[in-house]
Design a protein around this motif. Structure first.
Motif, PDB file in Angstrom:
ATOM      1  N   TRP A 274       0.850  -1.199   0.000  1.00 23.79           N
ATOM      2  CA  TRP A 274       0.000   0.000   0.000  1.00 23.79           C
ATOM      3  C   TRP A 274       0.879   1.240   0.000  1.00 23.79           C
ATOM      4  O   TRP A 274       1.871   1.308   0.731  1.00 23.79           O
ATOM      5  N   LEU A 275       0.513   2.238  -0.829  1.00 21.63           N
ATOM      6  CA  LEU A 275       1.266   3.478  -0.942  1.00 21.63           C
ATOM      7  C   LEU A 275       0.544   4.579  -0.174  1.00 21.63           C
ATOM      8  O   LEU A 275      -0.500   5.078  -0.631  1.00 21.63           O
ATOM      9  N   PRO A 276       1.044   4.990   0.982  1.00 20.63           N
ATOM     10  CA  PRO A 276       0.356   6.018   1.773  1.00 20.63           C
ATOM     11  C   PRO A 276       0.214   7.342   1.042  1.00 20.63           C
ATOM     12  O   PRO A 276      -0.794   8.041   1.202  1.00 20.63           O
ATOM     13  N   GLU A 277       1.212   7.717   0.246  1.00 23.28           N
ATOM     14  CA  GLU A 277       1.196   9.026  -0.400  1.00 23.28           C
ATOM     15  C   GLU A 277       0.113   9.142  -1.457  1.00 23.28           C
ATOM     16  O   GLU A 277      -0.500  10.200  -1.625  1.00 23.28           O
ATOM     17  N   THR A 278      -0.159   8.066  -2.167  1.00 19.86           N
ATOM     18  CA  THR A 278      -1.149   8.111  -3.245  1.00 19.86           C
ATOM     19  C   THR A 278      -2.440   7.379  -2.898  1.00 19.86           C
ATOM     20  O   THR A 278      -3.451   7.565  -3.576  1.00 19.86           O
ATOM     21  N   GLY A 279      -2.416   6.530  -1.877  1.00 18.68           N
ATOM     22  CA  GLY A 279      -3.586   5.743  -1.526  1.00 18.68           C
ATOM     23  C   GLY A 279      -3.819   4.564  -2.446  1.00 18.68           C
ATOM     24  O   GLY A 279      -4.872   3.927  -2.383  1.00 18.68           O
ATOM     25  N   ALA A 280      -2.847   4.250  -3.304  1.00 19.80           N
ATOM     26  CA  ALA A 280      -2.988   3.149  -4.256  1.00 19.80           C
ATOM     27  C   ALA A 280      -2.465   1.848  -3.645  1.00 19.80           C
ATOM     28  O   ALA A 280      -1.681   1.846  -2.687  1.00 19.80           O
ATOM     29  N   LEU A 281      -2.905   0.735  -4.213  1.00 20.19           N
ATOM     30  CA  LEU A 281      -2.478  -0.595  -3.793  1.00 20.19           C
ATOM     31  C   LEU A 281      -1.789  -1.272  -4.962  1.00 20.19           C
ATOM     32  O   LEU A 281      -2.325  -1.304  -6.074  1.00 20.19           O
ATOM     33  N   ILE A 282      -0.580  -1.792  -4.738  1.00 19.09           N
ATOM     34  CA  ILE A 282       0.183  -2.481  -5.781  1.00 19.09           C
ATOM     35  C   ILE A 282       0.268  -3.963  -5.436  1.00 19.09           C
ATOM     36  O   ILE A 282       0.578  -4.336  -4.302  1.00 19.09           O
ATOM     37  N   GLY A 283      -0.020  -4.793  -6.423  1.00 18.38           N
ATOM     38  CA  GLY A 283       0.085  -6.231  -6.250  1.00 18.38           C
ATOM     39  C   GLY A 283       0.849  -6.854  -7.398  1.00 18.38           C
ATOM     40  O   GLY A 283       0.824  -6.347  -8.517  1.00 18.38           O
ATOM     41  N   SER A 284       1.534  -7.944  -7.110  1.00 16.78           N
ATOM     42  CA  SER A 284       2.290  -8.644  -8.147  1.00 16.78           C
ATOM     43  C   SER A 284       2.113 -10.143  -7.972  1.00 16.78           C
ATOM     44  O   SER A 284       1.919 -10.639  -6.864  1.00 16.78           O
ATOM     45  N   ALA A 285       2.149 -10.850  -9.095  1.00 13.52           N
ATOM     46  CA  ALA A 285       2.057 -12.309  -9.098  1.00 13.52           C
ATOM     47  C   ALA A 285       3.140 -12.863 -10.004  1.00 13.52           C
ATOM     48  O   ALA A 285       3.369 -12.339 -11.103  1.00 13.52           O
ATOM     49  N   ILE A 286       3.811 -13.902  -9.553  1.00 15.11           N
ATOM     50  CA  ILE A 286       4.900 -14.512 -10.322  1.00 15.11           C
ATOM     51  C   ILE A 286       4.697 -16.015 -10.318  1.00 15.11           C
ATOM     52  O   ILE A 286       4.479 -16.624  -9.266  1.00 15.11           O
ATOM     53  N   THR A 287       4.757 -16.611 -11.493  1.00 17.96           N
ATOM     54  CA  THR A 287       4.676 -18.063 -11.614  1.00 17.96           C
ATOM     55  C   THR A 287       5.894 -18.561 -12.389  1.00 17.96           C
ATOM     56  O   THR A 287       6.459 -17.839 -13.212  1.00 17.96           O
ATOM     57  N   CYS A 288       6.281 -19.798 -12.126  1.00 11.15           N
ATOM     58  CA  CYS A 288       7.424 -20.398 -12.800  1.00 11.15           C
ATOM     59  C   CYS A 288       7.017 -21.769 -13.312  1.00 11.15           C
ATOM     60  O   CYS A 288       6.486 -22.589 -12.559  1.00 11.15           O
ATOM     61  N   GLY A 289       7.225 -21.995 -14.599  1.00  8.29           N
ATOM     62  CA  GLY A 289       6.873 -23.268 -15.206  1.00  8.29           C
ATOM     63  C   GLY A 289       7.950 -23.761 -16.145  1.00  8.29           C
ATOM     64  O   GLY A 289       9.113 -23.314 -16.076  1.00  8.29           O
ATOM     65  N   ALA A 290       7.569 -24.655 -17.025  1.00  4.33           N
ATOM     66  CA  ALA A 290       8.534 -25.246 -17.956  1.00  4.33           C
ATOM     67  C   ALA A 290       9.126 -24.221 -18.901  1.00  4.33           C
ATOM     68  O   ALA A 290      10.239 -24.401 -19.410  1.00  4.33           O
ATOM     69  N   PHE A 291       8.401 -23.132 -19.152  1.00  3.17           N
ATOM     70  CA  PHE A 291       8.878 -22.122 -20.089  1.00  3.17           C
ATOM     71  C   PHE A 291       9.442 -20.895 -19.382  1.00  3.17           C
ATOM     72  O   PHE A 291       9.608 -19.841 -19.997  1.00  3.17           O
ATOM     73  N   GLY A 292       9.732 -21.038 -18.104  1.00  6.25           N
ATOM     74  CA  GLY A 292      10.352 -19.937 -17.377  1.00  6.25           C
ATOM     75  C   GLY A 292       9.360 -19.158 -16.536  1.00  6.25           C
ATOM     76  O   GLY A 292       8.262 -19.628 -16.224  1.00  6.25           O
ATOM     77  N   TYR A 293       9.750 -17.939 -16.183  1.00  7.69           N
ATOM     78  CA  TYR A 293       8.955 -17.095 -15.309  1.00  7.69           C
ATOM     79  C   TYR A 293       7.967 -16.258 -16.111  1.00  7.69           C
ATOM     80  O   TYR A 293       8.228 -15.873 -17.258  1.00  7.69           O
ATOM     81  N   SER A 294       6.839 -15.967 -15.490  1.00  7.95           N
ATOM     82  CA  SER A 294       5.861 -15.040 -16.048  1.00  7.95           C
ATOM     83  C   SER A 294       5.087 -14.430 -14.893  1.00  7.95           C
ATOM     84  O   SER A 294       5.059 -14.982 -13.787  1.00  7.95           O
ATOM     85  N   GLY A 295       4.444 -13.319 -15.147  1.00  2.88           N
ATOM     86  CA  GLY A 295       3.702 -12.676 -14.076  1.00  2.88           C
ATOM     87  C   GLY A 295       3.180 -11.322 -14.478  1.00  2.88           C
ATOM     88  O   GLY A 295       3.270 -10.902 -15.641  1.00  2.88           O
ATOM     89  N   TYR A 296       2.618 -10.624 -13.487  1.00  5.19           N
ATOM     90  CA  TYR A 296       2.065  -9.294 -13.746  1.00  5.19           C
ATOM     91  C   TYR A 296       2.288  -8.397 -12.533  1.00  5.19           C
ATOM     92  O   TYR A 296       2.546  -8.854 -11.414  1.00  5.19           O
ATOM     93  N   ILE A 297       2.164  -7.095 -12.788  1.00  8.10           N
ATOM     94  CA  ILE A 297       2.152  -6.074 -11.738  1.00  8.10           C
ATOM     95  C   ILE A 297       0.936  -5.194 -11.999  1.00  8.10           C
ATOM     96  O   ILE A 297       0.730  -4.743 -13.137  1.00  8.10           O
ATOM     97  N   ARG A 298       0.129  -4.956 -10.969  1.00  9.48           N
ATOM     98  CA  ARG A 298      -1.053  -4.106 -11.121  1.00  9.48           C
ATOM     99  C   ARG A 298      -1.124  -3.094  -9.990  1.00  9.48           C
ATOM    100  O   ARG A 298      -0.692  -3.366  -8.870  1.00  9.48           O
ATOM    101  N   MET A 299      -1.718  -1.937 -10.331  1.00 10.84           N
ATOM    102  CA  MET A 299      -1.982  -0.906  -9.341  1.00 10.84           C
ATOM    103  C   MET A 299      -3.479  -0.607  -9.347  1.00 10.84           C
ATOM    104  O   MET A 299      -4.056  -0.343 -10.396  1.00 10.84           O
TER     105      MET A 299
END
Length: 462
Positions: A274-299
């Motif tokens: 959580w970002l106190p200055e902006t009031g926004a919430l940041i989340g990230s997800a990371i998965t690892c499989g046979a083809f390597g890493y993948s994921g996302y970042i969202r606000m």
């Protein structure tokens, strides 16, 4: 008559001096020294008491000698080493000068370049720590080991251990001074425990009577603000969301970003900030499989649940980085900067949260050839603390320090932290800062390492 006058003068202390009898040992000091303890301290009160005889205090004279030296010089004498931090803190609390002793025994400002391991926190049972959280203000720590929670104060003194109803705890967050929120990958819900009274408080579950897929939802990550708790929930059929919980009532206030599916862009956020200055919430997800890493970042904007910005990897970023997804992500909350470490190249990149776009990343170059990282970074963890970026690569720990307090390429310098033997302790799984300490846990290694800077970290080479 002259002799009587001279004797009377000899037995009378100057007006600025006072005598104390502490545990049978006499001390003579000035009133100003006692009053330096603060107007609310016991010593300041005693300094105003009219008495020609020594004032008796039934306490340990040896520790009082240390505390008196602290008031005189604003630093602890070498004799303080004979006593534990807890002994000094207990006596200082009695005299009302606990803030002085806290400042004196606290570690110096954390400088990653000069940090080293000073101790290890080892729970009495189930020594393998499954998760932990540190308080940013004073450096106290909550550790989860098995289904138990152990709390250590700012002196890293063990205060209490609570046995929960969970078999294991995989996420923990210090949401109030005496309350921790915990989640488990094997048990549904988010659970609250008061570790000062060793009591269970409440459990909250994600449910939906109109959707039978929503059941046995487990907590993957926890964050909080001054008024809300954010918890990401994941169901066995991969439905997930983030619940916003009101701190004052411990009731669910809203639900955001419900999604379903096993694709990497729909997985549950494994890290929330959580970002106190902006009031926004940041989340990230990371998965690892046979083809390597993948994921996302969202606000998100928690007030309405809208997505403010997002990016997915691989497939985003500069063409030369295609397929080099991040292995971990973290946020420098004070500097409003997002960092990632790439899974294949091991490169570190940063993005200004005030200037996000399709490709906001600036890749940090190490100008010293001997310091450049060569090789993959699949076992990498990232943590931002006090304008420093700490990166754990397998068993080694490094820090990137911001030299110019700005955002841009070339403003960070990389240094190794610790010794070669430290890197052989095991793979680093989590890094977190608290107070002026850094805490590190390793895979299949008991306890949590405590890293502090030395008192010479602020020295400048001339």
């Amino acid at each position: 008559m002259e002799n009587e006058t001279s004797n009377s003068t000899a037995n009378t202390l100057p007006s600025d001096r006072i005598k104390l009898n502490v545990g049978g040992k006499l001390f003579e000091t000035t009133i100003s020294t006692l009053q330096s303890g603060g107007p609310d301290s016991l010593l300041s009160t005693l300094s105003t008491r009219p008495s020609h005889d020594p004032i008796f205090i039934d306490r340990d004279p040896e520790i009082f000698s240390v505390l008196l030296s602290l008031l005189r010089s604003n630093r602890l004498p070498s004799t303080a080493r004979r006593f534990s931090k807890q002994e000094l803190a207990d006596e200082a609390l009695y005299y009302g000068i606990d803030s002085h002793i806290r400042d004196a025994i606290s570690p110096p400002p954390l400088s990653g370049i000069d940090a080293s391991i000073v101790s290890t926190i080892c729970p009495a049972s189930d020594g393998l720590v499954s998760s932990f959280t540190a308080a940013a203000d004073d450096g106290s720590v909550c550790t989860a080991h098995g289904g138990q929670i152990s709390f250590y104060d700012h002196n890293l003194t063990h205060l209490s251990t609570v046995r929960t109803h969970l078999e294991d705890i995989t996420s923990i967050r210090h949401v109030w001074p005496d309350v921790a929120a915990v989640g488990s990958e094997s048990t549904a819900g988010i659970h609250f425990y008061n570790f000062s009274t060793a009591r269970y408080i409440e459990s909250i579950h994600w449910t939906d009577s109109t959707d039978p897929r929503i059941y046995k939802a487990r907590v993957s990550s926890i964050a909080d603000s001054s008024s809300q708790i954010f918890a990401s929930f994941d169901c066995p059929h991969r439905e997930n969301c983030i619940l916003l919980i009101d701190k004052s009532t411990l009731q669910i206030s809203s639900e955001i970003t419900r999604q379903s599916g096993s694709a990497s862009k729909n997985t549950v956020p494994g890290k929330l900030t959580w970002l106190p200055e902006t009031g926004a919430l940041i989340g990230s997800a990371i998965t690892c499989g046979a083809f390597g890493y993948s994921g996302y970042i969202r606000m998100w904007d928690p007030r309405n649940g809208d997505v403010i910005w997002e990016t997915s990897e691989p497939g985003s970023g500069r063409s030369s980085r295609f397929g080099d997804s991040f292995a971990d992500v973290d946020v420098d909350v004070g500097g409003l900067t997002l960092f990632k470490v790439c899974s294949k190249s091991g490169d570190l990149a940063m993005a200004d949260l005030r200037k996000l776009g399709n490709d906001p990343w600036v890749y940090i170059n190490e100008k010293n050839p001997s310091m450049r990282f060569i090789g993959g970074a699949s076992n990498s963890v990232l943590h931002c603390y006090k304008s420093q970026v700490f990166v754990g690569r397998d068993g080694s720990l490094e820090v990137w320090s911001n030299e110019n307090n700005g955002v841009g390429e070339g403003l960070y310098r990389r240094n190794f932290v610790g010794k070669v033997e430290d890197s052989n302790r095991g793979v680093i799984r989590k890094i977190e800062g608290g107070g002026d300490r850094l805490f590190v846990s390793r895979e299949n290694v008991e306890g949590i390492e405590v890293w502090e800077s030395s008192y010479f970290s602020g020295a400048t080479l001339v």
